[in-house]
Design a protein around this motif. Structure first.
Motif, PDB file in Angstrom:
ATOM      1  N   VAL A  26      34.307  -3.380  12.680  1.00  0.00           N
ATOM      2  CA  VAL A  26      33.945  -2.009  12.315  1.00  0.00           C
ATOM      3  C   VAL A  26      33.779  -1.176  13.582  1.00  0.00           C
ATOM      4  O   VAL A  26      33.266  -1.646  14.593  1.00  0.00           O
ATOM      5  CB  VAL A  26      32.649  -2.001  11.470  1.00  0.00           C
ATOM      6  N   ARG A  27      34.268   0.047  13.533  1.00  0.00           N
ATOM      7  CA  ARG A  27      34.181   0.923  14.704  1.00  0.00           C
ATOM      8  C   ARG A  27      33.194   2.031  14.379  1.00  0.00           C
ATOM      9  O   ARG A  27      33.387   2.769  13.414  1.00  0.00           O
ATOM     10  CB  ARG A  27      35.550   1.504  15.037  1.00  0.00           C
ATOM     11  N   ILE A  28      32.143   2.096  15.187  1.00  0.00           N
ATOM     12  CA  ILE A  28      31.047   3.035  14.911  1.00  0.00           C
ATOM     13  C   ILE A  28      30.927   4.018  16.069  1.00  0.00           C
ATOM     14  O   ILE A  28      30.975   3.620  17.238  1.00  0.00           O
ATOM     15  CB  ILE A  28      29.715   2.274  14.777  1.00  0.00           C
ATOM     16  N   ALA A  29      30.760   5.283  15.753  1.00  0.00           N
ATOM     17  CA  ALA A  29      30.548   6.283  16.791  1.00  0.00           C
ATOM     18  C   ALA A  29      29.054   6.459  17.037  1.00  0.00           C
ATOM     19  O   ALA A  29      28.284   6.620  16.098  1.00  0.00           O
ATOM     20  CB  ALA A  29      31.155   7.623  16.368  1.00  0.00           C
ATOM     21  N   VAL A  30      28.654   6.377  18.299  1.00  0.00           N
ATOM     22  CA  VAL A  30      27.254   6.643  18.669  1.00  0.00           C
ATOM     23  C   VAL A  30      27.250   7.440  19.971  1.00  0.00           C
ATOM     24  O   VAL A  30      28.264   7.531  20.650  1.00  0.00           O
ATOM     25  CB  VAL A  30      26.440   5.349  18.926  1.00  0.00           C
ATOM     26  N   ASP A  31      26.085   7.941  20.324  1.00  0.00           N
ATOM     27  CA  ASP A  31      25.894   8.537  21.643  1.00  0.00           C
ATOM     28  C   ASP A  31      25.665   7.401  22.618  1.00  0.00           C
ATOM     29  O   ASP A  31      24.942   6.462  22.312  1.00  0.00           O
ATOM     30  CB  ASP A  31      24.642   9.419  21.638  1.00  0.00           C
ATOM     31  N   GLU A  32      26.245   7.486  23.791  1.00  0.00           N
ATOM     32  CA  GLU A  32      26.106   6.354  24.705  1.00  0.00           C
ATOM     33  C   GLU A  32      24.652   6.134  25.089  1.00  0.00           C
ATOM     34  O   GLU A  32      23.977   7.044  25.562  1.00  0.00           O
ATOM     35  CB  GLU A  32      26.931   6.579  25.972  1.00  0.00           C
ATOM     36  N   PRO A  33      24.149   4.918  24.902  1.00  0.00           N
ATOM     37  CA  PRO A  33      22.766   4.647  25.267  1.00  0.00           C
ATOM     38  C   PRO A  33      22.648   4.379  26.762  1.00  0.00           C
ATOM     39  O   PRO A  33      23.666   4.257  27.458  1.00  0.00           O
ATOM     40  CB  PRO A  33      22.430   3.378  24.473  1.00  0.00           C
ATOM     41  N   THR A  34      21.410   4.303  27.251  1.00  0.00           N
ATOM     42  CA  THR A  34      21.238   3.973  28.658  1.00  0.00           C
ATOM     43  C   THR A  34      20.889   2.503  28.840  1.00  0.00           C
ATOM     44  O   THR A  34      21.051   1.956  29.917  1.00  0.00           O
ATOM     45  CB  THR A  34      20.109   4.816  29.271  1.00  0.00           C
ATOM     46  N   LEU A  35      20.356   1.905  27.782  1.00  0.00           N
ATOM     47  CA  LEU A  35      19.983   0.489  27.824  1.00  0.00           C
ATOM     48  C   LEU A  35      20.362  -0.140  26.501  1.00  0.00           C
ATOM     49  O   LEU A  35      20.702   0.551  25.552  1.00  0.00           O
ATOM     50  CB  LEU A  35      18.468   0.344  27.966  1.00  0.00           C
ATOM     51  N   LEU A  36      20.254  -1.464  26.430  1.00  0.00           N
ATOM     52  CA  LEU A  36      20.580  -2.110  25.171  1.00  0.00           C
ATOM     53  C   LEU A  36      19.415  -2.898  24.601  1.00  0.00           C
ATOM     54  O   LEU A  36      19.610  -3.895  23.914  1.00  0.00           O
ATOM     55  CB  LEU A  36      21.800  -3.014  25.358  1.00  0.00           C
ATOM     56  N   THR A  37      18.185  -2.476  24.884  1.00  0.00           N
ATOM     57  CA  THR A  37      17.065  -3.083  24.194  1.00  0.00           C
ATOM     58  C   THR A  37      16.047  -2.017  23.844  1.00  0.00           C
ATOM     59  O   THR A  37      15.782  -1.111  24.633  1.00  0.00           O
ATOM     60  CB  THR A  37      16.395  -4.198  25.018  1.00  0.00           C
ATOM     61  N   SER A  38      15.478  -2.106  22.657  1.00  0.00           N
ATOM     62  CA  SER A  38      14.478  -1.136  22.208  1.00  0.00           C
ATOM     63  C   SER A  38      13.060  -1.656  22.369  1.00  0.00           C
ATOM     64  O   SER A  38      12.134  -1.065  21.845  1.00  0.00           O
ATOM     65  CB  SER A  38      14.688  -0.830  20.724  1.00  0.00           C
ATOM     66  N   ALA A  39      12.889  -2.737  23.059  1.00  0.00           N
ATOM     67  CA  ALA A  39      11.566  -3.361  23.089  1.00  0.00           C
ATOM     68  C   ALA A  39      10.522  -2.497  23.793  1.00  0.00           C
ATOM     69  O   ALA A  39       9.338  -2.619  23.540  1.00  0.00           O
ATOM     70  CB  ALA A  39      11.645  -4.721  23.761  1.00  0.00           C
ATOM     71  N   PHE A  40      10.968  -1.621  24.681  1.00  0.00           N
ATOM     72  CA  PHE A  40       9.981  -0.807  25.388  1.00  0.00           C
ATOM     73  C   PHE A  40      10.413   0.656  25.465  1.00  0.00           C
ATOM     74  O   PHE A  40       9.923   1.416  26.299  1.00  0.00           O
ATOM     75  CB  PHE A  40       9.733  -1.342  26.800  1.00  0.00           C
TER      76      PHE A  40
END
Lengths: 573, 275, 328
Positions: free
Chosen positions: A76-90
């Motif tokens: 599946v191809r999903i459009a998102v805004d580019e994040p700065t990191l790949l963890t939401s823990a903090f």
């Protein structure tokens, strides 16, 4: 409506009995729907209740439980805004959550009614006094690098990450005194005071579990795993080509048998809004998350045989678009002025014109999606220009020779969406009709935050904020005297300080009895709506637009942060 | 010279175009007196669909004809003012550099090279984004990136004039530097600047549109670039919202270019091509 | 200038460029520090909440609480050691981010440049063949229009026509992600994605080159050697291509060199419209995020590149010059 009769007050439930385990393997039916809970108020048996609950869950149009057999394969191809990191823990940035939730998981997820459903925690119970919470974790789960997942990971994440580093975690887990792990599958959390709001914030967005063996002893914020994450989730991180895309692959050892159905996920970054619309129409992407398709383009996807528009995925965030006054300024201190200004804005027209109906006029600080606490008996200040003008006269701001009563400035961050910019223009028009000359100012994010929260140099500012499923978590921070912190963004920037409201909010936070808590929050809303340091204007909807090929077996209230293990693509026809 | 200018067909066309646009900007407010921000009409009407909105409406129900007319005034004003500042600064620095030479010249040359090495749009974006998107800042930013060509040309001109007979004679007579510059050098050096200035206005208008397109325009002011930016999402359905103001910019810039070229030709007949 | 002068030319340019680079660093440092708010504000804002203590700690870590001159000295020393800094927001060294995005921008710029030169030269030649004819005027008007059109608007309109309505070309991006193509298929995919952005970027410059070529060719029309060639009976086109074109190359190359800096500006707009993953977009995002290190790094390295390319063009001119000398 049917749903309301069977609305279950979960604090009651959790305070009393143990729910049944629900780790039944998937067999075409939606896994999350095998939860059964007892509701002592209704006194009905499990089976009947399950049937009733099943009926309740079947109401939303998007739920397709057992409607089709998921097909396997496809990316599946999903459009998102580019994040700065790949963890939401903090960190609570939304687009980080949208990507990381496919790789890392939390204890629970949330259904359409914002009730928790099992994820890595298969069940949980709360002691009678509310001071001990036990999570029973799934066994046999392993991290993507092969190491076994255990309660130690949860303990580590809670004490070292959520409580210390997460912006909301500090408040959510403030009462945690100790965490025990009697065995690899059990986590016992000890609280110094009851914290009912805790259960509203433990999904992969609010409390993401990190691998202890990767993070312990390192500088957590700078750990390289933050950009190449190792999780337990249905998809494994493969590559991140900055400025272009992120690619994830299927986790063959995922704890849910037969899942994920998809072979992989590709997140594409498309900065231009029209380009996203074009990409979806040209079949270059399958899904656009988080309102990335501008509302003005949504009607192009109205054909239900080709596309679906999901408006439930962001319910968890309960986002509100609001206007906040700097009540430190003498001319803004009379609440009648603020009441008048609210009456001068036609919120229905605002929702219709700017958000094309994909928004709902807000009636108070607690959005209607937070159905447990949302009050419908508040003062609503309907659109009434005459009343507004009368109030303004009463306060002493009469029209000058040029017809202007008062000159104000409205600040917004330039990173805000096009809708917010249009809303600012709308407000400017609306207030000009009652004699308020509004000057619009935009600044880039740093300048905006600095001006509002450090310099306190503004009259009115507009912004969108997440109210979250619990007022203590998302709403209190805006009204609390103790949260007036110079220099820290997204605190109580208005300077509003009301000891009476402080008292109510503090009591509500510590209250263990759900009925009493609800009453306190009712009072809370009444006071907030009377004083109006903040004008709650519109409840926002996060839209997910997808092609008809894309299906997800269960609908979630936090669908933006769904792991997508139950998502599948119909074969190309 | 004027005779040659008017004989140049292209320049005449340019002048005509500009006069029309100027007229629209100035007098258009009589035909479309409404508030450009007024959200009264039905949204997304195509041009010609409704009598009251001859050029259609945008997403919020604002009349495009009113917006375009109001935008004309804004874009032209920003173009002229920023060019004015840029030209004055450019002339000043160019004269100083060309006249005095030496260390001063080195300094100015360094400054010119500096501003021509940094991509101009990036510098303008930095200035506006970081300080405050407002008309003032936009004008300052555009002026800041537009002065180098004028300065270079002026420097060249002054350098070539510096050692001409009449200037040396003036020096021998004891004229002060200021008098020399203002009475002898400038009048002879200025004419070519006119052409460059005209082209600079064209660039300034384009730069303002680019800044507005990137979301850095003054939010209180409706310029052509602002309209394009607001219509970006409706490209597929209502492309006229982007189309019309862009076309207006094209015509305006074309007009200035024609005029500037014509002026160039008129003033440098010896550079004209021969068959 | 002779070929022997080449090393001197290069050296002179290097010496002239160093103060310019220093100036760029200083200018950006000043601007970004004069502005209200900093990268820590952005980070804290994005993370959703923060405490002043945490923000102070971050500032200390980034060295933002040091006095300005110290920060500047630190930065300069790092630059000299070719340490271009660390982007705190993207969690990566600036150089890595730059190198990641450079190929995309280079591809775009070089293709656009090539298109502009080829088409511009052709148009210039067509116009110069019969000066002041209808053909000449027609081409001139066309050229002026392409000079005047706002590039981002042209890009948007191109998307509407070629992507939305005709479905001939993709609307953005560099390659079709996830298709995992290679070899000729990849080349085709890349080309399809490159057509619109490169054309949009080229549209302005082709006008410049067309006018330059036309002007140069017309100047040479009466030149001795062309008359001589004509006298020898060489065909019209042979004359043009063999003799005139060679002389056009030098000014063309010089002009192209000067355009490099403005090409990057153009790239910011084009990359924004077409979601092209290049440096322009990187710089723009860095500005909005007050990612000071990243921005300075991008600007600085770009300036170095531009300087190097200019040195290259200078050298090229020296190489081509001898023929020019023979003409005069």
């Amino acid at each position: 409506m049917k749903a309301e009769i069977f609305k279950i007050d979960w604090p009651v439930v959790f305070a009393i009995v143990i729910p049944l385990p629900c780790d039944a393997p998937v067999s075409g039916a939606a896994p999350y729907m095998t939860i059964q809970r007892r509701d002592l108020f209704l006194g009905v048996s499990h089976l009947t209740l399950a049937a009733l609950l099943g009926a309740e869950f079947a109401l939303p149009a998007e739920a397709q439980a057992g409607a089709e057999t998921p097909s396997k394969g496809g990316t599946v191809r999903i459009a998102v805004d580019e994040p700065t990191l790949l963890t939401s823990a903090f960190i609570t940035t939304m687009n980080i959550g949208m990507v990381s939730s496919k790789i890392l998981e939390g204890l629970v997820a949330y259904d359409l009614n914002l009730k928790p459903i099992p994820a890595l925690a298969r069940s949980w119970d709360v002691a009678a006094d509310g001071l001990t919470v036990t999570f029973h974790l799934r066994s046999g789960v392993s991290w993507h690098d092969g190491a076994p997942f255990s309660a130690a990971d949860v303990k580590f994440s809670l004490l070292e990450v959520w409580k210390k580093l997460h912006p909301f975690g500090r408040a959510v887990f403030a009462n945690v005194t100790a965490v025990d792990t009697p065995d690899a599958d059990t986590v016992v959390v000890h609280l110094s005071a009851p914290a009912l709001y805790l259960f509203n914030y433990i999904n992969t967005y609010g409390a993401q579990i990190l691998p202890r063996h990767i993070y312990e002893g390192t500088d957590i914020l700078k750990n390289p795993a933050n950009v190449a994450p190792i999780g337990t989730g249905p998809f494994v991180f493969k590559e991140w080509v900055r400025g272009s895309h992120i690619q994830l692959e299927r986790n063959a050892r995922y704890w849910q048998e037969n899942q994920p159905y998809l072979d992989g996920v590709i997140f594409r970054f498309i900065p231009d809004p029209s380009a996203r619309t074009a990409a979806l129409e040209n079949n270059e992407i399958d899904v656009a998350l988080g309102s990335l398709i501008p509302v003005s383009n949504l009607k192009r996807f109205a054909d239900k045989s080709k596309y679906q528009i999901n408006t439930d995925d962001g319910r968890f965030l309960a986002s509100i678009f609001l206007a906040q006054f700097n009540v430190r300024r003498p001319y803004l201190q009379d609440r009648r002025l603020r009441q008048a200004l609210l009456s001068a804005i036609d919120r229905n027209a605002l929702a219709r014109l700017v958000w094309q109906g994909y928004a709902k006029p807000a009636m108070g600080p607690v959005p209607s999606s937070v159905s447990q606490y949302h009050s419908t008996s508040l003062e609503t200040y309907p659109f009434d220009l005459k009343k507004a003008e009368a109030l303004l006269d009463e306060v002493g701001f009469t029209r000058g020779a040029d017809g202007i009563r008062l000159k104000l400035t409205l600040d917004s961050g330039s990173a805000s969406s096009l809708e917010e910019t249009r809303a600012a223009e709308f407000i400017k028009q609306a207030w000009s009709r009652v004699g308020i000359a509004l000057e619009l100012r935009t600044l880039d994010t740093a300048g905006f935050l600095n001006r509002v929260f450090t310099e306190n140099d503004y009259d009115v500012m507009i912004s969108s904020l997440h109210a979250l499923p619990d007022p203590t978590l998302g709403v209190q921070r805006l009204y609390w005297t103790k949260n007036i912190i110079k220099g820290a963004p997204w605190t109580n920037g208005s300077g509003y300080s009301n000891p009476e409201l402080d008292q109510v909010m503090q009591e509500a936070a510590a209250e263990a009895d759900p009925a009493k808590r609800k009453a306190l929050i009712q009072t809370w809303q009444e006071i907030a709506q009377r004083d109006l340091p903040i004008l709650d204007l519109v409840e926002l909807t996060w839209t997910t637009v997808s092609t008809a090929r894309y299906h997800k077996v269960t609908s979630q209230g936090d669908g933006l942060f769904a792991g997508l293990q139950d998502a599948y693509l119909l074969p190309q026809s | 010279m004027l005779g040659r200018l008017f004989a140049n067909k292209v320049a005449l066309v340019g002048l005509l175009l500009l006069l029309i646009i100027l007229a629209i900007a100035v007098f258009g407010r009589f035909w479309f007196p409404g508030d450009p921000w007024e959200m009264g009409a039905a949204p997304m009407l195509w041009p010609g669909e409704e009598a009251g909105n001859p050029l259609g409406t945008d997403f919020m129900g604002r009349d495009l004809a009113t917006d375009l007319v109001s935008g004309a005034g804004v874009s032209l004003m920003i173009g002229f003012v920023s060019t004015g500042i840029a030209v004055v600064v450019g002339i000043g620095l160019g004269v100083i550099s060309g006249y005095f030479g030496g260390a001063v010249d080195q300094g100015v040359t360094w400054l010119v090279e500096l501003f021509q090495t940094i991509p101009s749009l990036v510098l303008a974006v930095i200035l506006v984004a970081v300080f405050k998107p407002s008309i003032t800042m936009v004008v300052i930013a555009i002026a800041t990136v537009s002065w180098p060509p004028t300065a270079r040309l002026m420097r060249q001109q002054v350098q070539s004039l510096r050692h001409r007979d009449f200037v040396l004679a003036g020096e021998a007579m004891g004229m002060s530097h200021t008098r020399l510059i203002f009475s002898q050098i400038l009048p002879n050096a200025l004419p070519p600047i006119l052409s460059v200035a005209t082209l600079t206005v064209a660039h300034a208008i384009q730069a303002e549109a680019a800044l507005a397109f990137l979301g850095l325009g003054d939010p209180n002011v409706m310029s052509w670039g602002t309209i394009i930016n607001s219509g970006r999402e409706q490209l597929a359905d209502a492309w006229y919202i982007c189309g019309l103001p862009g076309f207006a910019i094209l015509l305006t810039v074309l007009g200035f270019n024609f005029l500037g070229d014509g002026l160039n030709d008129a003033m440098n007949p010896h550079l004209r091509d021969h068959a | 200038m002779t070929r022997a002068a080449l090393p001197r030319v290069v050296l002179r340019r290097v010496v002239r460029t160093l103060p310019v680079l220093l100036g760029i660093a200083t200018l950006n440092f000043i601007i970004l520090h004069l502005a209200p708010g900093d990268v820590v504000d952005v980070l804290a804002g994005e993370s959703g909440a923060s405490t002043p203590e945490y923000m102070a700690a971050l500032r200390h870590e980034f060295g933002l609480d040091l006095p300005l001159y110290e920060q500047f000295l630190r930065y300069l020393t790092n630059l000299l050691q070719l340490h271009f800094g660390f982007s705190y927001r993207q969690n990566q060294p600036v150089l890595n981010l730059f190198i990641d995005r450079l190929p995309a921008t280079l591809l775009l710029m070089l293709t656009a440049m090539a298109l502009a030169i080829v088409i511009g030269t052709l148009l210039g030649m067509i116009a110069a063949r019969r000066p002041h004819s209808w053909l000449d005027h027609g081409v001139s008007v066309l050229v002026l229009i392409s000079y005047a059109v706002p590039s981002f608007w042209f890009g948007l309109m191109a998307i509407v026509v070629f992507s939305v309505h005709l479905h001939w070309l993709p609307s953005g991006g560099m390659v079709t992600i996830g298709a995992n193509l290679s070899g000729p298929a990849l080349l085709l995919d890349l080309t399809r994605h490159l057509v619109l952005p490169a054309s949009t970027l080229a549209i302005f410059y082709l006008a410049v080159y067309a006018r330059l070529v036309r002007g140069t060719l017309l100047q040479l029309h009466g030149a001795e050697f062309i008359r001589a060639a004509r006298a020898k009976g060489a065909g019209e086109w042979r004359v043009a291509i063999n003799h005139a074109l060679r002389n056009v190359l030098a000014p063309l190359a010089t002009m192209a060199g000067f355009q490099l800096a403005s090409l990057l500006s153009g790239a910011v707009l084009v990359e924004s419209v077409f979601s092209w993953p290049g440096l322009g977009r990187l710089a723009f995002d860095a500005i909005l995020a007050r990612d000071f290190n990243l921005l300075l790094g991008v600007l600085f390295i770009s300036s170095v590149l531009v300087t190097l390319l200019n040195m290259g063009t200078d050298a090229l001119c020296v190489l081509l010059d001898p023929r020019m000398e023979r003409l005069a």
